[in-house]
Design an enzyme around this catalytic site. Structure first.
Site, PDB file in Angstrom:
ATOM      1  N   ASP A 196       6.760   4.014  -2.923  1.00 21.59           N
ATOM      2  CA  ASP A 196       6.802   2.771  -1.600  1.00 21.59           C
ATOM      3  C   ASP A 196       7.555   3.183  -0.491  1.00 21.59           C
ATOM      4  OD1 ASP A 196       6.471   0.006  -1.288  1.00 21.59           O
ATOM      5  OD2 ASP A 196       7.880  -0.729  -2.353  1.00 21.59           O
TER       6      ASP A 196
ATOM      7  N   GLU B  39       1.965   2.320   0.826  1.00 22.93           N
ATOM      8  CA  GLU B  39       1.980   2.355   2.049  1.00 22.93           C
ATOM      9  C   GLU B  39       1.752   1.820   2.561  1.00 22.93           C
ATOM     10  OE1 GLU B  39       1.426   4.023   5.807  1.00 22.93           O
ATOM     11  OE2 GLU B  39       0.095   3.449   4.083  1.00 22.93           O
ATOM     12  N   TRP B  40       1.206   0.522   2.206  1.00 25.51           N
ATOM     13  CA  TRP B  40       0.737  -0.479   3.044  1.00 25.51           C
ATOM     14  C   TRP B  40      -0.262  -0.328   3.814  1.00 25.51           C
ATOM     15  CZ3 TRP B  40       6.657  -1.234   3.817  1.00 25.51           C
ATOM     16  CH2 TRP B  40       7.048  -1.082   2.998  1.00 25.51           C
ATOM     17  N   GLY B  41      -0.989   0.819   4.052  1.00 25.27           N
ATOM     18  CA  GLY B  41      -2.007   1.298   5.072  1.00 25.27           C
ATOM     19  C   GLY B  41      -1.701   1.078   6.780  1.00 25.27           C
ATOM     20  N   ASP B  42       0.309   1.467   7.100  1.00 26.15           N
ATOM     21  CA  ASP B  42       0.872   1.413   7.685  1.00 26.15           C
ATOM     22  C   ASP B  42       0.364   2.157   8.466  1.00 26.15           C
ATOM     23  OD1 ASP B  42       1.931  -1.305   7.377  1.00 26.15           O
ATOM     24  OD2 ASP B  42       3.716  -0.461   7.664  1.00 26.15           O
ATOM     25  N   ASN B  43       0.190   3.866   7.766  1.00 24.53           N
ATOM     26  CA  ASN B  43      -0.274   4.624   8.817  1.00 24.53           C
ATOM     27  C   ASN B  43      -1.241   5.413   7.898  1.00 24.53           C
ATOM     28  OD1 ASN B  43       2.519   5.400   9.880  1.00 24.53           O
ATOM     29  ND2 ASN B  43       2.603   5.136   7.896  1.00 24.53           N
TER      30      ASN B  43
ATOM     31  N   ASP C 259       1.558  -6.793   1.175  1.00 30.93           N
ATOM     32  CA  ASP C 259       1.370  -7.043  -0.630  1.00 30.93           C
ATOM     33  C   ASP C 259       0.976  -9.082  -0.487  1.00 30.93           C
ATOM     34  OD1 ASP C 259       3.092  -5.650  -0.666  1.00 30.93           O
ATOM     35  OD2 ASP C 259       4.964  -6.859  -1.276  1.00 30.93           O
TER      36      ASP C 259
HETATM   37  C1  GLA Z   1       7.043  -3.661  -1.382  1.00 32.93           C
HETATM   38  C2  GLA Z   1       5.446  -3.901  -3.036  1.00 32.93           C
HETATM   39  C3  GLA Z   1       5.446  -4.257  -3.766  1.00 32.93           C
HETATM   40  C4  GLA Z   1       6.200  -3.849  -4.506  1.00 32.93           C
HETATM   41  C5  GLA Z   1       7.343  -4.686  -3.894  1.00 32.93           C
HETATM   42  C6  GLA Z   1       9.096  -4.480  -4.528  1.00 32.93           C
HETATM   43  O1  GLA Z   1       6.987  -4.839  -0.782  1.00 32.93           O
HETATM   44  O2  GLA Z   1       4.806  -3.191  -1.462  1.00 32.93           O
HETATM   45  O3  GLA Z   1       4.581  -4.119  -4.118  1.00 32.93           O
HETATM   46  O4  GLA Z   1       6.572  -2.992  -4.844  1.00 32.93           O
HETATM   47  O5  GLA Z   1       8.247  -3.863  -2.668  1.00 32.93           O
HETATM   48  O6  GLA Z   1      10.240  -4.371  -3.793  1.00 32.93           O
END
Ligand code: GLA
Length: 404
Positions: free
Chosen positions: A151, A184-188, A206
């Site tokens: 994460d 990494e949520w696509g941020d970079n 998320d």
């Molecule tokens: C981030 C991730 C989620 C999960 C939580 C856990 O938000 O994107 O998928 O793993 O952390 O804290």
């Protein structure tokens, strides 16, 4: 003169060791990973008993037979680091330790995943791996871990490519093949730099179990199914065997309607996303189980070519996706985004398909296909127009096979 061979052999050994160590494991993640993860339903409320029960259920309810493989423990399994810096499991909720849980999951013929974070603290404020990457990878390998989700909380001023490369190298040098799931949520824009680092990368923040919502949490938002879908625009060229665009763990069975769950599952499948269930497998309805174990839809996701679907036709409320499959087959998905039922006529002959990325092309006036509906089993062919009635938020998914 004697120095030259020494220098050359030194250089050679550096090159060779880089070859061996500085790569991701390439025998895993050839098709998008299938599994279950604790976060979407349980958050930090997890313990070893529940994780083991999920493994039992995955075997008993047909998910394992359908291809699901990983039981993934998300955030909050951690206790403190010991005096030497090695991470320990939370003694209260994992009193037997992670290795015992891993052994149990393996005894069921499944694999086990774990979670860490590139920062000093995880998103759930547990110890992250920063500065302990090699130590953590050694622990994971010694416990028998098969999958690491990594994460991106608490990472101000950390270079993302360097941080994920360090963990990749740590995992590789620990010697046990593990799937490396970049979160990494696509941020970079990890799709631009992570092909050789991870086996998948999250493309967005998320997910939430809703059709078309955005929930703001202050500095970040979580997203419904359509919002995540729309954020995949332009990303398909980066996906392929061993490196997938991850649309986040699924919310099937977590409160949306049956149609929405069916669409969510089908869209993630055709877009070649990892399919990681996020519901309580022990309590799910038969309807949810049937969605998650639909073998025709799973086969579309797991196709060996590993081509992410193309948005072929955008007709406003109705969007049509197409995914080239092995042996000349195609999967075609009709999505009704609208809040009401739509009737829709698709004239195959009128709509050529040309995919510049995967180099597939179909002239439907010259090439004909039989099809099977992946949700109803109904059959037909592409010689005549297709008349569809698609309920609100629902999909029709067809598998096309060339006519002999
Ligand atoms: C981030 C991730 C989620 C999960 C939580 C856990 O938000 O994107 O998928 O793993 O952390 O804290």
């Amino acid at each position: 003169m004697k120095r030259l061979p020494l220098l050359i052999s030194l250089l050679l050994s550096i090159l060779i060791s880089n070859q061996i160590f500085a790569q991701k494991f390439d025998q895993v993640g050839k098709t998008p990973q299938l599994g279950w993860n604790s976060w979407n339903t349980f958050g930090c409320e997890i313990d070893e008993h529940m994780i083991k029960e999920m493994a039992d259920v995955m075997v008993a309810n047909g998910m394992k037979d359908a291809g699901y493989e990983y039981i993934n423990i998300d955030d909050c399994w951690h206790g403190e680091r010991d005096a030497k810096g090695f991470i320990q499991a939370d003694k209260k909720h994992f009193p037997s330790g992670i290795k015992a849980v891993a052994d149990y999951v393996h005894s069921k013929g499944l694999k086990i995943g774990i979670y860490s974070d590139a920062g000093s603290k995880t998103c759930g404020f547990r110890p992250g791996s920063r500065g302990h990457e090699y130590q953590d990878a050694i622990s994971y390998a010694s416990w028998g871990i098969d999958y690491v989700k990594y994460d991106w909380c608490d990472t101000k001023d950390i270079n993302p490519k360097a941080a994920y490369t360090t963990m990749r190298d740590a995992i590789k040098s620990a010697g046990r093949p593990m799937l490396f799931s970049i979160c990494e949520w696509g941020d970079n824009k990890p799709w631009e730099w992570a092909t050789d680092i991870g086996h998948s990368w999250r493309t967005t923040g998320d997910i939430d179990p809703c059709w078309n919502c955005e929930h703001s949490h202050g500095s970040w938002s979580s997203w419904g199914v359509l919002r995540i879908l729309d954020k995949q625009e332009g990303l398909r060229k980066y996906a392929g065997p061993g490196h997938w665009n991850d649309m986040d763990m699924m919310e099937v069975g977590n409160g949306m309607t049956e149609a929405e769950d069916r669409s969510h599952f089908s869209l993630w499948a055709i877009l070649a996303s990892p399919l990681i269930a996020g519901n309580d497998l022990r309590k799910m309805s038969d309807t949810t189980r049937k969605i998650l174990t639909n073998k025709d839809v799973l086969a579309i996701n797991q196709d060996v070519l590993g081509i992410q679907a193309l948005k072929w036709i955008d007709d406003g409320d109705v969007e049509i996706f197409i995914k080239p499959l092995d042996k000349g087959d195609y999967a075609v998905l009709f999505l009704n985004r609208a809040d009401y039922e739509k009737t829709y006529v698709h004239d195959w002959a009128f709509n050529e398909m040309k995919d510049d990325i995967s180099k597939h092309q179909i002239d439907f006036t010259k090439e004909f296909f039989n099809f099977k509906n992946a949700w109803t089993g109904a059959t037909g062919d592409t010689k005549s127009k297709l008349n569809l009635t698609i309920p609100a938020h629902d999909v029709v998914v067809l598998r096309l096979t060339p006519k002999k």
